[in-house]
Design a protein around this motif. Structure first.
Motif, PDB file in Angstrom:
ATOM      1  N   SER A   1       0.018  19.158 -20.220  1.00 55.89           N
ATOM      2  CA  SER A   1       1.317  19.812 -20.074  1.00 55.89           C
ATOM      3  C   SER A   1       1.187  21.023 -19.155  1.00 55.89           C
ATOM      4  N   ASN A   2       0.122  21.796 -19.338  1.00 54.75           N
ATOM      5  CA  ASN A   2      -0.115  22.970 -18.479  1.00 54.75           C
ATOM      6  C   ASN A   2      -0.336  22.547 -17.032  1.00 54.75           C
ATOM      7  N   ARG A   3      -1.094  21.457 -16.827  1.00 56.74           N
ATOM      8  CA  ARG A   3      -1.329  20.962 -15.469  1.00 56.74           C
ATOM      9  C   ARG A   3      -0.009  20.537 -14.826  1.00 56.74           C
ATOM     10  N   GLU A   4       0.798  19.840 -15.613  1.00 58.93           N
ATOM     11  CA  GLU A   4       2.099  19.393 -15.090  1.00 58.93           C
ATOM     12  C   GLU A   4       2.989  20.599 -14.771  1.00 58.93           C
ATOM     13  N   SER A   5       2.982  21.580 -15.652  1.00 52.83           N
ATOM     14  CA  SER A   5       3.763  22.794 -15.435  1.00 52.83           C
ATOM     15  C   SER A   5       3.261  23.534 -14.191  1.00 52.83           C
ATOM     16  N   ALA A   6       1.943  23.616 -14.021  1.00 54.09           N
ATOM     17  CA  ALA A   6       1.355  24.275 -12.856  1.00 54.09           C
ATOM     18  C   ALA A   6       1.729  23.508 -11.582  1.00 54.09           C
ATOM     19  N   ARG A   7       1.696  22.155 -11.650  1.00 47.05           N
ATOM     20  CA  ARG A   7       2.068  21.335 -10.494  1.00 47.05           C
ATOM     21  C   ARG A   7       3.530  21.573 -10.122  1.00 47.05           C
ATOM     22  N   ARG A   8       4.431  21.623 -11.119  1.00 46.54           N
ATOM     23  CA  ARG A   8       5.844  21.894 -10.856  1.00 46.54           C
ATOM     24  C   ARG A   8       6.024  23.302 -10.281  1.00 46.54           C
ATOM     25  N   SER A   9       5.265  24.242 -10.800  1.00 50.65           N
ATOM     26  CA  SER A   9       5.324  25.619 -10.302  1.00 50.65           C
ATOM     27  C   SER A   9       4.881  25.663  -8.840  1.00 50.65           C
ATOM     28  N   ARG A  10       3.779  24.963  -8.520  1.00 50.46           N
ATOM     29  CA  ARG A  10       3.327  24.922  -7.119  1.00 50.46           C
ATOM     30  C   ARG A  10       4.376  24.261  -6.230  1.00 50.46           C
ATOM     31  N   MET A  11       5.008  23.211  -6.716  1.00 48.44           N
ATOM     32  CA  MET A  11       6.039  22.518  -5.935  1.00 48.44           C
ATOM     33  C   MET A  11       7.238  23.439  -5.697  1.00 48.44           C
ATOM     34  N   ARG A  12       7.660  24.171  -6.760  1.00 51.90           N
ATOM     35  CA  ARG A  12       8.764  25.122  -6.589  1.00 51.90           C
ATOM     36  C   ARG A  12       8.381  26.214  -5.591  1.00 51.90           C
ATOM     37  N   LYS A  13       7.149  26.683  -5.728  1.00 54.83           N
ATOM     38  CA  LYS A  13       6.663  27.715  -4.819  1.00 54.83           C
ATOM     39  C   LYS A  13       6.637  27.183  -3.380  1.00 54.83           C
TER      40      LYS A  13
ATOM     41  N   ARG B   1      10.201  26.878  -2.160  1.00 51.00           N
ATOM     42  CA  ARG B   1      10.719  28.220  -1.873  1.00 51.00           C
ATOM     43  C   ARG B   1      10.168  28.717  -0.542  1.00 51.00           C
ATOM     44  N   PHE B   2       8.860  28.493  -0.312  1.00 48.98           N
ATOM     45  CA  PHE B   2       8.230  28.900   0.946  1.00 48.98           C
ATOM     46  C   PHE B   2       8.877  28.174   2.127  1.00 48.98           C
ATOM     47  N   GLU B   3       9.122  26.880   2.021  1.00 49.23           N
ATOM     48  CA  GLU B   3       9.753  26.106   3.089  1.00 49.23           C
ATOM     49  C   GLU B   3      11.182  26.586   3.339  1.00 49.23           C
ATOM     50  N   ASP B   4      11.906  26.871   2.257  1.00 52.82           N
ATOM     51  CA  ASP B   4      13.271  27.386   2.404  1.00 52.82           C
ATOM     52  C   ASP B   4      13.277  28.732   3.138  1.00 52.82           C
ATOM     53  N   LEU B   5      12.364  29.613   2.745  1.00 56.61           N
ATOM     54  CA  LEU B   5      12.294  30.926   3.392  1.00 56.61           C
ATOM     55  C   LEU B   5      11.870  30.800   4.855  1.00 56.61           C
ATOM     56  N   THR B   6      10.941  29.880   5.138  1.00 57.19           N
ATOM     57  CA  THR B   6      10.518  29.651   6.525  1.00 57.19           C
ATOM     58  C   THR B   6      11.686  29.148   7.367  1.00 57.19           C
ATOM     59  N   SER B   7      12.459  28.236   6.805  1.00 47.55           N
ATOM     60  CA  SER B   7      13.638  27.719   7.507  1.00 47.55           C
ATOM     61  C   SER B   7      14.660  28.831   7.733  1.00 47.55           C
ATOM     62  N   GLU B   8      14.867  29.654   6.722  1.00 50.41           N
ATOM     63  CA  GLU B   8      15.808  30.769   6.855  1.00 50.41           C
ATOM     64  C   GLU B   8      15.344  31.762   7.920  1.00 50.41           C
ATOM     65  N   VAL B   9      14.027  32.007   7.989  1.00 52.74           N
ATOM     66  CA  VAL B   9      13.486  32.907   9.009  1.00 52.74           C
ATOM     67  C   VAL B   9      13.787  32.346  10.397  1.00 52.74           C
ATOM     68  N   ARG B  10      13.575  31.023  10.596  1.00 52.08           N
ATOM     69  CA  ARG B  10      13.860  30.410  11.898  1.00 52.08           C
ATOM     70  C   ARG B  10      15.339  30.556  12.254  1.00 52.08           C
ATOM     71  N   GLU B  11      16.226  30.290  11.303  1.00 50.39           N
ATOM     72  CA  GLU B  11      17.666  30.415  11.548  1.00 50.39           C
ATOM     73  C   GLU B  11      18.042  31.855  11.890  1.00 50.39           C
TER      74      GLU B  11
END
Length: 129
Positions: free
Chosen positions: A14-26, A29-39
């Motif tokens: 469960s912790n591994r799955e939670s960590a994987r989801r956290s990394r995916m959200r992170k 979020r990083f991709e969204d911020l990178t896209s926003e920076v380009r715009e």
């Protein structure tokens, strides 16, 4: 113990799955911020271009304004000079005298000239040397 081990394994999973989801959200979020920076960089470059264009237009307008100011001063001086000429003309017209200047009225030169008198035989001898 087996239950404890199963619980521990389940919790680890469960912790591994939670960590994987956290990394995916992170990552998301990083991709969204990178896209926003380009715009925002694109928007910023457009704003900079707009400001530069407006600054160039302002310089042109200031230059034209300075030219028009100088032209207005020149026209004012010309108007004053013409007013002075008209004033002088009015003053001259107020004095009632008629002066005919052949240089001012060259068409009168022909009227005032009379043909020279014809040469006489006696005058012809004076031209001989």
């Amino acid at each position: 113990m087996i239950d404890d081990t199963k619980k521990k394994m389940k919790r680890m999973q469960s912790n591994r799955e939670s960590a994987r989801r956290s990394r995916m959200r992170k990552q998301k979020r990083f991709e969204d911020l990178t896209s926003e920076v380009r715009e925002l960089q694109i928007v910023n470059s457009r704003i900079v271009e707009s400001v530069n264009g407006r600054e160039e237009a302002m310089v042109e307008i200031e230059s034209m304004n300075n030219f028009l100011r100088v032209e207005a001063i020149e026209m004012t001086c010309r108007l004053r000079a013409l007013d002075l000429v008209l004033q002088i003309q009015d003053d001259a017209n107020a004095v009632a005298f008629d002066v005919r200047d052949p240089l001012l009225e060259p068409w009168q030169l022909n009227q005032q000239k009379q043909p020279p008198p014809p040469l006489m035989a006696a005058d012809y001898g004076t031209f001989l040397v």
